[in-house]
Structures are given as C-alpha cells and as structure tokens.
Design a protein around this motif. Structure first.
Motif, PDB file in Angstrom:
ATOM      1  N   UNK A  83      -9.447 -39.885  -2.256  1.00  0.00           N
ATOM      2  CA  UNK A  83      -8.667 -41.493  -2.843  1.00  0.00           C
ATOM      3  C   UNK A  83      -7.443 -41.546  -2.889  1.00  0.00           C
ATOM      4  N   UNK A  84      -8.286 -41.633  -1.039  1.00  0.00           N
ATOM      5  CA  UNK A  84      -7.712 -42.453  -0.226  1.00  0.00           C
ATOM      6  C   UNK A  84      -5.731 -42.715  -0.394  1.00  0.00           C
ATOM      7  N   UNK A  85      -5.130 -41.240  -1.311  1.00  0.00           N
ATOM      8  CA  UNK A  85      -3.623 -40.811  -0.874  1.00  0.00           C
ATOM      9  C   UNK A  85      -3.583 -40.303   0.268  1.00  0.00           C
ATOM     10  N   UNK A  86      -4.124 -40.092   1.214  1.00  0.00           N
ATOM     11  CA  UNK A  86      -4.101 -40.000   2.906  1.00  0.00           C
ATOM     12  C   UNK A  86      -4.949 -40.673   3.675  1.00  0.00           C
ATOM     13  N   UNK A  87      -4.660 -41.306   4.714  1.00  0.00           N
ATOM     14  CA  UNK A  87      -5.228 -42.290   5.297  1.00  0.00           C
ATOM     15  C   UNK A  87      -5.225 -42.459   6.836  1.00  0.00           C
ATOM     16  N   UNK A  88      -4.810 -40.858   7.544  1.00  0.00           N
ATOM     17  CA  UNK A  88      -5.667 -41.088   8.914  1.00  0.00           C
ATOM     18  C   UNK A  88      -6.397 -41.901   9.605  1.00  0.00           C
ATOM     19  N   UNK A  89      -5.396 -42.332  10.564  1.00  0.00           N
ATOM     20  CA  UNK A  89      -6.736 -43.379  11.304  1.00  0.00           C
ATOM     21  C   UNK A  89      -6.925 -42.296  12.692  1.00  0.00           C
ATOM     22  N   UNK A  90      -6.854 -41.123  12.970  1.00  0.00           N
ATOM     23  CA  UNK A  90      -7.990 -40.350  13.516  1.00  0.00           C
ATOM     24  C   UNK A  90      -6.934 -39.089  13.209  1.00  0.00           C
ATOM     25  N   UNK A  91      -8.454 -37.525  12.728  1.00  0.00           N
ATOM     26  CA  UNK A  91      -8.735 -36.307  12.186  1.00  0.00           C
ATOM     27  C   UNK A  91      -8.839 -35.795  14.710  1.00  0.00           C
ATOM     28  N   UNK A  92      -7.556 -34.674  14.237  1.00  0.00           N
ATOM     29  CA  UNK A  92      -7.544 -33.348  14.849  1.00  0.00           C
ATOM     30  C   UNK A  92      -7.786 -32.360  14.621  1.00  0.00           C
ATOM     31  N   UNK A  93      -9.606 -32.175  14.915  1.00  0.00           N
ATOM     32  CA  UNK A  93     -10.267 -30.433  14.108  1.00  0.00           C
ATOM     33  C   UNK A  93      -9.919 -29.397  14.900  1.00  0.00           C
ATOM     34  N   UNK A  94      -8.517 -28.572  14.058  1.00  0.00           N
ATOM     35  CA  UNK A  94      -7.672 -27.232  14.995  1.00  0.00           C
ATOM     36  C   UNK A  94      -8.624 -26.099  14.360  1.00  0.00           C
ATOM     37  N   UNK A  95      -9.998 -26.151  14.021  1.00  0.00           N
ATOM     38  CA  UNK A  95     -10.237 -25.007  13.063  1.00  0.00           C
ATOM     39  C   UNK A  95     -10.676 -23.631  13.992  1.00  0.00           C
ATOM     40  N   UNK A  96     -10.966 -24.524  15.007  1.00  0.00           N
ATOM     41  CA  UNK A  96     -10.862 -23.176  16.232  1.00  0.00           C
ATOM     42  C   UNK A  96     -10.212 -22.857  17.230  1.00  0.00           C
ATOM     43  N   UNK A  97      -8.554 -23.252  16.482  1.00  0.00           N
ATOM     44  CA  UNK A  97      -7.780 -22.521  16.887  1.00  0.00           C
ATOM     45  C   UNK A  97      -7.488 -21.561  16.721  1.00  0.00           C
ATOM     46  N   UNK A  98      -6.366 -20.251  17.234  1.00  0.00           N
ATOM     47  CA  UNK A  98      -5.894 -18.991  16.582  1.00  0.00           C
ATOM     48  C   UNK A  98      -6.200 -18.947  15.263  1.00  0.00           C
ATOM     49  N   UNK A  99      -7.659 -18.659  14.829  1.00  0.00           N
ATOM     50  CA  UNK A  99      -8.746 -17.092  14.213  1.00  0.00           C
ATOM     51  C   UNK A  99      -8.630 -15.738  14.177  1.00  0.00           C
ATOM     52  N   UNK A 100      -7.538 -15.221  15.016  1.00  0.00           N
ATOM     53  CA  UNK A 100      -7.731 -13.687  14.820  1.00  0.00           C
ATOM     54  C   UNK A 100      -6.376 -12.574  14.456  1.00  0.00           C
ATOM     55  N   UNK A 101      -5.971 -11.862  13.668  1.00  0.00           N
ATOM     56  CA  UNK A 101      -5.236 -11.069  13.179  1.00  0.00           C
ATOM     57  C   UNK A 101      -5.092  -9.942  13.893  1.00  0.00           C
ATOM     58  N   UNK A 102      -3.556  -9.533  14.504  1.00  0.00           N
ATOM     59  CA  UNK A 102      -3.137  -8.943  15.451  1.00  0.00           C
ATOM     60  C   UNK A 102      -2.122  -8.266  14.905  1.00  0.00           C
ATOM     61  N   UNK A 103      -1.512  -7.123  16.082  1.00  0.00           N
ATOM     62  CA  UNK A 103      -0.465  -5.646  15.753  1.00  0.00           C
ATOM     63  C   UNK A 103      -0.065  -6.162  16.126  1.00  0.00           C
ATOM     64  N   UNK A 104       2.045  -6.680  15.536  1.00  0.00           N
ATOM     65  CA  UNK A 104       2.659  -6.696  16.877  1.00  0.00           C
ATOM     66  C   UNK A 104       3.739  -5.822  17.445  1.00  0.00           C
ATOM     67  N   UNK A 105       4.275  -5.766  18.290  1.00  0.00           N
ATOM     68  CA  UNK A 105       5.002  -4.870  19.000  1.00  0.00           C
ATOM     69  C   UNK A 105       6.489  -4.042  17.862  1.00  0.00           C
TER      70      UNK A 105
END
Length: 332
Positions: A40-62
C-alpha cells in the motif's frame, strides 16, 4: 510496492549491523503486516533484513518463567504446553487474533510491532493521517471512527493498537529483550508502546536499529487462572472493538491479586492499573468489578461513533472477572 534489497541475518548482531548500515532498512519477520504496508506504499524500506530464522525457541528461565524468542511463530506459541497451562490468556489471545494461515507465518516480534488497522492510515490516496504523514491532519477524528480510541488519544491521532497478543503480554508483566549497536537491554512491556501525543508516527519507544530478540514472562503464581475475551463485529478475522485480558486470584471471597489489560480502546495495549488498584482487597462481586471498571474508564473520551465502547468495556470486564471468580466468588 517500491524496489528493495533483501538480506538474511545470521544472528542478532548481524541483523543489527545490516539494518543500521544505511538507508531505510526494516526487519522482516513473518511479513504478515509489513508486506501489506509495503504493497500500500505506507511503508517504503529500501532494504529488508530477514530475522525470521533467529531466536525461535521457548525456554524456561531460572526464575520459573518463560523466555520466548522473537521469531517464534504465533501458532507455536499458542500451542506450547507451558503457555496453554500456565498462561492460558496468552494462548487464547493469539488464537483469537487472526486466521490459522496468518498465525502460521506471524512471529512474536512482528506481532508486537504491527501497526494500526485504521482505514485512514492505509488510504494513501485520499486521507489525511498524522501517523502516516506527520502534520497532515487526522481524518478519523471527524470521520468514521467506530473502531478508534476512547482512552489517551490526542488531537493528532485516535488510532488503536490492533494486537490481541500484546494485550495479554501487557497483563502478564512481560519484559522485552532488545539488541542494538549499543548492546543488550530490557524494557517493561507496558513501557514499550507509546501514547500518540504530538508524534503519533512513533508506535513504540524503540530506536532505529533496535531488534526485539525475546519476550520474557515472569512466573506469576495465579496466571493459570486467566482468560482473554475479544468482542468484535464477527467471529472470523476481525479486530477487537474491545478485548479484556485478565488473571485473578481470589481467597476467602476477596480479590487478593489481579492483572487486567484492555485492547481496542487506546493507541497502545492498555494496562488497567486503576481497576487493579480498586480490586485488590475488594469483595469478589459483580459490584466490585463494575466499580473497578468505572474507575478505569472515568477518563474515557469517546468520538462521534464509538461511545458504545465505554459500556461494552465495562460489561466485558465484569463478565470476564465473574467468569474467573466462579459463581460463588472463589476462583474457578
């Protein structure tokens, strides 16, 4: 859609370096909101950095809580056993938020940062919108504003935050973990989103290059006694007119502790601090719930088409707390 460059980050440090290398870069998670904004041209970034493969775990904290990676898909979070049993309001909020296909793609970080669904915000051809074009004006104030804010809006913007998940996270005292060029830091979830004020173009307090890497849920003892209710125009894929996320601890007929947040009523997920204060120590009765709702909604300022939200929010708060307390005033 404008042309853009694409890069896939290897880790959080790489993602931050790529997005701050110059130009108007944006992080890409599932893309369920960002791609629409680009079309819709509301956002106009000239580059995209794909972070979909990062930090994809659910873990218990201390400390017995949960650490949820920002790249965890909404479907995986809603279905996780610890979430369903210990934080059911979060699971129900996510399941009420979108279609199954969207939940399969959407990430936690992207959900947190999704932008308003105000129709004037998306109408780049014919509508004035301070959020999209600062200083242009706000056509929603005197226009069709049925879905817009009744709390803490401003003369510059009356848009609402569209996320269901964020309402639950606000109620759960969540913390957001951030990575930037300056290092790592945390932000209380209730401090992350902004009120519109005079700069509605900024949805959050994040700085350019800030990357959400995780969300942490504390080990709230009574969070298992919680729920989420969403009131909307239709059951299928509609944003909330009003929603309520609540956790309730009742002992000997009185409210020992409570967490309460509202959606569909403000520019940010709305933590109901005044209602919580009114409820602690009060009898677990419908009258107490009404009094608490009245305290929270006393400052509501409706527009021409959304005054019904005040009573709708009041009744939904009472209904949700009554459900959690059970018929005899004890937690169900």
């Amino acid at each position: 859609m404008n042309p853009f460059r694409y890069a896939r980050a290897d880790d959080a440090a790489d993602a931050v370096a790529l997005v701050t290398a110059g130009g108007t870069a944006a992080f890409l998670g599932g893309g369920t909101n960002l791609v629409d904004l680009m079309r819709e041209t509301v956002a106009r970034p000239d580059s995209l950095v794909d972070v979909s493969g990062l930090s994809d775990e659910i873990t218990e904290t201390d400390t017995g809580g949960l650490l949820i990676g920002a790249a965890v898909r909404n479907t995986a979070l809603a279905g996780h056993l610890a979430v369903r049993t210990r934080y059911p309001l979060l699971s129900r909020a996510i399941l009420g938020g979108a279609s199954a296909q969207i939940r399969n793609m959407a990430t936690v970080g992207g959900n947190i940062l999704q932008r308003t669904r105000c129709t004037y915000f998306y109408d780049t051809a014919g509508s004035r919108c301070n959020k999209r074009d600062p200083g242009a004006g706000c056509d929603a104030i005197d226009g069709f504003n049925r879905i817009h804010a009744i709390l803490d809006a401003s003369p510059e913007c009356v848009a609402t935050n569209p996320s269901d998940m964020c309402v639950a996270l606000a109620a759960l005292d969540a913390t957001v973990h951030i990575r930037s060029l300056g290092g790592a830091r945390t932000i209380a979830f209730t401090d992350l989103h902004r009120t519109p004020g005079e700069t509605p173009e900024y949805d959050t307090v994040l700085e350019p290059g800030d990357l959400i890497v995780a969300v942490e849920l504390p080990a709230l003892p009574f969070s298992a006694q919680s729920t989420y209710r969403k009131v909307r125009d239709r059951a299928s894929y509609a944003f909330a007119l009003v929603s309520v996320a609540a956790a309730l601890d009742v002992q000997d007929g009185r409210v020992r502790d409570v967490r309460l947040a509202l959606g569909g009523v403000a520019h940010r997920p709305w933590r109901a601090w005044k209602a919580e204060a009114a409820l602690r120590g009060a009898p677990a009765t419908a009258q107490s719930y009404r009094d608490a709702a009245d305290a929270e909604l006393a400052d509501a300022r409706p527009l021409s088409d959304n005054g019904f939200k005040i009573e709708l929010a009041r009744r939904t708060i009472v209904a949700v707390l009554t459900e959690l307390a059970g018929p005899d005033g004890e937690a169900a």
